[in-house]
Write a protein that holds these residues in place. Structure first.
Motif, mmCIF file in Angstrom:
data_model
loop_
_atom_site.group_PDB
_atom_site.id
_atom_site.type_symbol
_atom_site.label_atom_id
_atom_site.label_comp_id
_atom_site.label_asym_id
_atom_site.label_seq_id
_atom_site.Cartn_x
_atom_site.Cartn_y
_atom_site.Cartn_z
ATOM 1 N N VAL A 1 0.870 -1.169 0.000
ATOM 2 C CA VAL A 1 0.000 0.000 0.000
ATOM 3 C C VAL A 1 0.911 1.223 0.000
ATOM 4 O O VAL A 1 1.816 1.340 0.832
ATOM 5 N N GLN A 2 0.680 2.102 -0.950
ATOM 6 C CA GLN A 2 1.487 3.318 -1.049
ATOM 7 C C GLN A 2 1.502 4.033 0.305
ATOM 8 O O GLN A 2 0.459 4.156 0.959
ATOM 9 N N PRO A 3 2.668 4.494 0.751
ATOM 10 C CA PRO A 3 2.779 5.099 2.084
ATOM 11 C C PRO A 3 1.730 6.173 2.398
ATOM 12 O O PRO A 3 1.243 6.237 3.526
ATOM 13 N N ASP A 4 1.365 6.992 1.420
ATOM 14 C CA ASP A 4 0.361 8.035 1.676
ATOM 15 C C ASP A 4 -0.998 7.457 2.066
ATOM 16 O O ASP A 4 -1.827 8.161 2.635
ATOM 17 N N TYR A 5 -1.238 6.182 1.741
ATOM 18 C CA TYR A 5 -2.532 5.563 1.994
ATOM 19 C C TYR A 5 -2.493 4.499 3.085
ATOM 20 O O TYR A 5 -3.497 3.843 3.356
ATOM 21 N N GLN A 6 -1.345 4.319 3.720
ATOM 22 C CA GLN A 6 -1.242 3.345 4.808
ATOM 23 C C GLN A 6 -1.982 3.849 6.037
ATOM 24 O O GLN A 6 -2.296 5.028 6.155
ATOM 25 N N LYS A 7 -2.282 2.922 6.929
ATOM 26 C CA LYS A 7 -3.005 3.203 8.185
ATOM 27 C C LYS A 7 -4.454 3.605 7.926
ATOM 28 O O LYS A 7 -5.065 4.281 8.745
ATOM 29 N N GLN A 8 -5.003 3.222 6.771
ATOM 30 C CA GLN A 8 -6.403 3.516 6.447
ATOM 31 C C GLN A 8 -7.223 2.234 6.278
ATOM 32 O O GLN A 8 -8.362 2.282 5.843
ATOM 33 N N GLY A 9 -6.626 1.084 6.594
ATOM 34 C CA GLY A 9 -7.348 -0.177 6.512
ATOM 35 C C GLY A 9 -7.333 -0.825 5.139
ATOM 36 O O GLY A 9 -7.993 -1.841 4.924
ATOM 37 N N ILE A 10 -6.575 -0.268 4.196
ATOM 38 C CA ILE A 10 -6.549 -0.803 2.834
ATOM 39 C C ILE A 10 -5.892 -2.183 2.801
ATOM 40 O O ILE A 10 -6.442 -3.127 2.225
ATOM 41 N N GLY A 11 -4.719 -2.321 3.415
ATOM 42 C CA GLY A 11 -4.038 -3.613 3.454
ATOM 43 C C GLY A 11 -4.889 -4.659 4.156
ATOM 44 O O GLY A 11 -4.995 -5.802 3.694
#
Length: 78
Positions: free
Chosen positions: A10-20
């Motif tokens: 997951v691209q770092p800008d989008y991490q910690k948003q539950g995507i992974g």
């Protein structure tokens, strides 16, 4: 049946948003649906160093454990 997860990125800008977590959940739902009653499916992966806890929280176990030997791999580079 054996499944292998190679990379979840997951691209770092989008991490910690539950995507992974959602990507892994979708994979687990698919495997669960495809595993027949009385059947067995095994999902393996090699976690990025430091990311083991992410996978442990969703039910993966570190190898070795009481059932499996060590996870192993061989890389050939040229």
């Amino acid at each position: 049946m054996y499944y292998t997860i190679v990379d979840i990125v997951v691209q770092p800008d989008y991490q910690k948003q539950g995507i992974g977590n959602r990507i892994i959940s979708m994979i687990l739902e698919f495997v669960d649906k495809e595993t027949p009653i009385g059947g067995r499916s095994s999902i393996q992966l090699i976690a990025e160093k430091g990311k083991e806890l992410f996978y442990e929280k969703i039910g993966f176990k570190l190898i070795p454990h009481e059932f499996c030997g060590s996870g192993m791999r061989k890389v050939i580079r040229k």
